[in-house]
Design a protein around this motif. Structure first.
Motif, mmCIF file in Angstrom:
data_model
loop_
_atom_site.group_PDB
_atom_site.id
_atom_site.type_symbol
_atom_site.label_atom_id
_atom_site.label_comp_id
_atom_site.label_asym_id
_atom_site.label_seq_id
_atom_site.Cartn_x
_atom_site.Cartn_y
_atom_site.Cartn_z
ATOM 1 N N HIS A 1 0.828 -1.210 0.000
ATOM 2 C CA HIS A 1 0.000 0.000 0.000
ATOM 3 C C HIS A 1 0.862 1.260 0.000
ATOM 4 O O HIS A 1 1.768 1.392 0.823
ATOM 5 N N LEU A 2 0.584 2.148 -0.907
ATOM 6 C CA LEU A 2 1.270 3.435 -0.956
ATOM 7 C C LEU A 2 0.737 4.322 0.171
ATOM 8 O O LEU A 2 -0.466 4.531 0.288
ATOM 9 N N LYS A 3 1.646 4.834 0.997
ATOM 10 C CA LYS A 3 1.255 5.617 2.170
ATOM 11 C C LYS A 3 1.739 7.057 2.015
ATOM 12 O O LYS A 3 2.934 7.331 2.135
ATOM 13 N N PRO A 4 0.810 7.978 1.741
ATOM 14 C CA PRO A 4 1.208 9.371 1.482
ATOM 15 C C PRO A 4 2.018 9.998 2.613
ATOM 16 O O PRO A 4 2.924 10.790 2.353
ATOM 17 N N TYR A 5 1.710 9.657 3.870
ATOM 18 C CA TYR A 5 2.444 10.288 4.969
ATOM 19 C C TYR A 5 3.908 9.877 4.943
ATOM 20 O O TYR A 5 4.790 10.649 5.347
ATOM 21 N N GLN A 6 4.191 8.650 4.455
ATOM 22 C CA GLN A 6 5.581 8.225 4.352
ATOM 23 C C GLN A 6 6.305 8.938 3.215
ATOM 24 O O GLN A 6 7.500 9.208 3.310
ATOM 25 N N VAL A 7 5.586 9.245 2.145
ATOM 26 C CA VAL A 7 6.176 10.053 1.063
ATOM 27 C C VAL A 7 6.560 11.426 1.608
ATOM 28 O O VAL A 7 7.667 11.926 1.378
ATOM 29 N N LYS A 8 5.633 12.038 2.353
ATOM 30 C CA LYS A 8 5.900 13.352 2.932
ATOM 31 C C LYS A 8 7.079 13.310 3.888
ATOM 32 O O LYS A 8 7.965 14.177 3.846
ATOM 33 N N GLU A 9 7.104 12.280 4.746
ATOM 34 C CA GLU A 9 8.194 12.181 5.709
ATOM 35 C C GLU A 9 9.539 12.018 4.995
ATOM 36 O O GLU A 9 10.550 12.588 5.423
ATOM 37 N N ALA A 10 9.549 11.244 3.914
ATOM 38 C CA ALA A 10 10.803 11.037 3.178
ATOM 39 C C ALA A 10 11.375 12.361 2.703
ATOM 40 O O ALA A 10 12.588 12.613 2.816
ATOM 41 N N HIS B 1 7.947 0.835 4.019
ATOM 42 C CA HIS B 1 8.171 0.394 2.642
ATOM 43 C C HIS B 1 7.997 1.535 1.643
ATOM 44 O O HIS B 1 8.810 1.680 0.720
ATOM 45 N N THR B 2 6.978 2.350 1.822
ATOM 46 C CA THR B 2 6.790 3.481 0.897
ATOM 47 C C THR B 2 7.959 4.445 1.003
ATOM 48 O O THR B 2 8.446 4.965 -0.003
ATOM 49 N N LYS B 3 8.422 4.682 2.216
ATOM 50 C CA LYS B 3 9.559 5.591 2.389
ATOM 51 C C LYS B 3 10.815 5.020 1.738
ATOM 52 O O LYS B 3 11.596 5.755 1.130
ATOM 53 N N LYS B 4 11.007 3.689 1.852
ATOM 54 C CA LYS B 4 12.149 3.064 1.196
ATOM 55 C C LYS B 4 12.082 3.252 -0.308
ATOM 56 O O LYS B 4 13.099 3.538 -0.960
ATOM 57 N N VAL B 5 10.885 3.083 -0.872
ATOM 58 C CA VAL B 5 10.711 3.241 -2.315
ATOM 59 C C VAL B 5 11.073 4.654 -2.746
ATOM 60 O O VAL B 5 11.772 4.873 -3.739
ATOM 61 N N VAL B 6 10.594 5.649 -1.991
ATOM 62 C CA VAL B 6 10.891 7.049 -2.325
ATOM 63 C C VAL B 6 12.377 7.338 -2.172
ATOM 64 O O VAL B 6 13.001 7.974 -3.030
ATOM 65 N N GLN B 7 12.974 6.861 -1.062
ATOM 66 C CA GLN B 7 14.397 7.097 -0.824
ATOM 67 C C GLN B 7 15.250 6.489 -1.941
ATOM 68 O O GLN B 7 16.173 7.128 -2.446
ATOM 69 N N ASN B 8 14.939 5.256 -2.328
ATOM 70 C CA ASN B 8 15.684 4.626 -3.416
ATOM 71 C C ASN B 8 15.535 5.394 -4.715
ATOM 72 O O ASN B 8 16.504 5.584 -5.466
ATOM 73 N N ASP C 1 5.839 -1.880 9.604
ATOM 74 C CA ASP C 1 5.901 -0.954 8.465
ATOM 75 C C ASP C 1 5.918 0.497 8.930
ATOM 76 O O ASP C 1 5.436 1.396 8.249
ATOM 77 N N MET C 2 6.431 0.730 10.141
ATOM 78 C CA MET C 2 6.688 2.094 10.593
ATOM 79 C C MET C 2 7.939 2.631 9.891
ATOM 80 O O MET C 2 8.815 1.869 9.489
#
Length: 538
Positions: free
Chosen positions: A297-306, A437-444, A525-526
């Motif tokens: 699942h794509l998590k917008p808050y993790q995108v923002k945090e990244a 996981h979403t943050k990892k995807v954005v970071q990569n 998945d935190m």
């Protein structure tokens, strides 16, 4: 911050503060299970989005399998995983680097003359590949999260090989430029997917060695590319040698894409080659990572945090300055060597020792780092700096040694190879220090946006008028590596300070660092910011 000291243990995590647990409870779903026949209850902690990692499906509770794993069983399983994962990634990575050098070999086989490339057009062909990579980097990473990663990777490799074959049909600059941009888009999933796969299957301490093994194929790819180039250069056919270069390598890539699609497992949770017990042990080993396996699942808050995390920008800058030299050397290396006075075919062979030097440097670096990590030392940033030294020395040599000193200049060119070992550890720092996981995807994705930017800019420092010494291009290597030294030091300071801050918070709590509940957040998945149990590696 000494080389033999670590803040807590570099490969472990610790308990989240009571204050943050209270706050997070309002936004996290907590699933309570009875772990055993006694009355002890355990709690699954999950991210703010309300769901955890896919690995949770294998367990009834956080403590279901907490008895010690038999070391021999684990060693046997790790060997099995290595055979399931590493050969496919390594061969694939060799093809990736061979692909990057096909244009360089095509250059010495006459593509510039046949397609009437003038001025900076060859440099543009080198760079435009990374424009396609750049544009598709974020979308392909989000698709990678949603789709089975093994099959998605295999499909992209097949497409990339097909586009490489099509380049043999190019008749002018425009056609070849479009095909190279599309090839770059197809390859945009490559390194990020390899990093995700490695983080799914291996502990944080094991990741540098496994990354080193598949990245070592980079060096063998250079050596194999030299042998293929030599063989292709000797083909006497109706087509120019540069067309055979694209056709043969493209066809091999297509075949390997089909193999990857069929054989590469998507995750330890769904791998058909593992029994249920083996799947549980494979996942159980990753508890200490606190980074989980995956979440679809794509998590917008993790995108923002990244994008609010300083690490993202430091890794982006490392991607840029680390690949300005690569963008030049990978496309102009053969031209530089030919400028030493070698024939075209001998020039292709001279790449073989360069490739082996890269492979040896990577393996030496990751195994030495692992030796130090097993003794509790935080050494990854230090080894990055150590393996930058040969590159800086080699670049200065290429800049100042006279044209008559061919042997010395060739040795200096070879000294630019060990940088690849430093880049492997940069990749390992990215996977080890990002959770969610979403943050990892954005970071990569952002790291490889920097990678693309550096590879786009690199070739333009190599002016045609300065061939074959390329003074400006060599100075771009020197400046880039010196900037990289500064960024690596800054990254180490940021991560070590944050570890000390977390140690201080948790030491003051009841039970201290030894009373941490690691299980509750292992597959939550935190993000690394949400989960105060997380510890950074540097």
């Amino acid at each position: 911050m000494g080389i033999f000291r670590s803040s807590s243990s570099p490969e472990t995590i610790s308990q989240e503060s009571a204050a943050e647990m209270k706050d997070d409870a309002q936004s996290s779903v907590i699933h309570q299970e009875t772990a055993s026949s006694d009355a002890h209850q355990t709690k699954w902690r999950v991210s703010k989005a309300g769901d955890g990692d896919v690995a949770m499906a294998l367990f009834d509770s956080p403590t279901e399998i907490r008895e010690p794993i038999d070391p021999e069983d684990e060693r046997r399983l790790v060997r099995k995983i290595d055979l399931m994962i590493l050969p496919y990634l390594a061969v694939c990575y060799a093809f990736f680097y061979i692909d990057k050098t096909t244009l360089a070999y095509a250059a010495i086989f006459g593509i510039r003359e046949d397609l009437h490339l003038e001025g900076t057009q060859y440099s543009w062909l080198s760079s435009i590949f990374y424009f396609g990579f750049l544009v598709w980097a974020l979308p392909t990473n989000f698709l990678m999260q949603r789709l089975p990663v093994g099959r998605y990777l295999g499909a992209n490799i097949f497409m990339w090989g097909a586009l490489l074959m099509c380049q043999a049909a190019a008749t002018n600059f425009t056609t070849l430029a479009v095909l190279r941009a599309l090839s770059g888009a197809a390859e945009a999933c490559s390194d990020p997917s390899f990093m995700l796969i490695t983080s799914m299957w291996y502990t944080r301490r094991q990741q540098p060695i496994r990354m080193g093994i598949w990245y070592t194929a980079n060096g063998f790819g250079i050596a194999l590319g030299g042998l293929l180039g030599y063989g292709i250069g000797n083909i006497k056919g109706s087509l120019p040698s540069w067309k055979f270069e694209f056709l043969i390598i493209g066809a091999l890539c297509c075949i390997w894409g089909v193999v990857m699609y069929i054989m590469l497992p998507d995750s330890p949770v769904t791998a058909k080659g593992l029994s249920l017990k083996e799947k549980k042990i494979a996942v159980e080993r990753l508890r200490e990572n606190q980074t989980g396996v995956e979440n679809k699942h794509l998590k917008p808050y993790q995108v923002k945090e990244a994008f609010m995390d300083v690490k993202l920008y430091l890794f982006f800058l490392l991607g840029v300055v680390g690949n300005i030299p690569n963008g030049g050397i990978s496309n102009f290396g053969t031209i530089i060597i030919k400028g030493f006075g070698f024939s075209t075919l001998v020039t292709t062979l001279m790449q073989i020792p360069y490739g082996f030097l890269i492979a040896i440097s990577i393996l030496f670096c990751v195994f030495l780092n692992d030796y130090m990590a097993r003794r509790g030392a935080q050494t990854r940033c230090y080894f990055i700096l150590i393996f930058l030294v040969p590159n800086i020395c080699g670049a200065f040599g290429l800049c100042f040694l006279g044209s008559h000193n061919k042997a010395g200049r060739l040795i200096c060119y070879y000294l630019t190879g060990p940088y690849n070992a430093a880049f492997v550890l940069i990749l390992s720092l990215t996977t080890a220090n990002t959770a969610g996981h979403t943050k990892k995807v954005v970071q990569n994705a952002v790291l490889f946006l920097g990678y693309c930017t550096g590879n786009i800019a690199g070739p333009f420092f190599y002016k045609t008028s300065q061939s074959p010494r390329y003074t400006l291009g060599i100075w771009s290597m020197i400046v880039s590596h010196l900037l990289e030294v500064c960024i690596v030091i800054a990254l180490r300071v940021v991560l070590s300070r944050e570890n000390r801050r977390r140690d201080s918070i948790q030491s003051a709590q009841e039970g201290g660092l030894e009373g941490r509940d690691l299980d509750a957040t292992a597959f939550s998945d935190m993000t690394d910011k949400e989960n105060l149990n997380f510890r950074y590696i540097y």
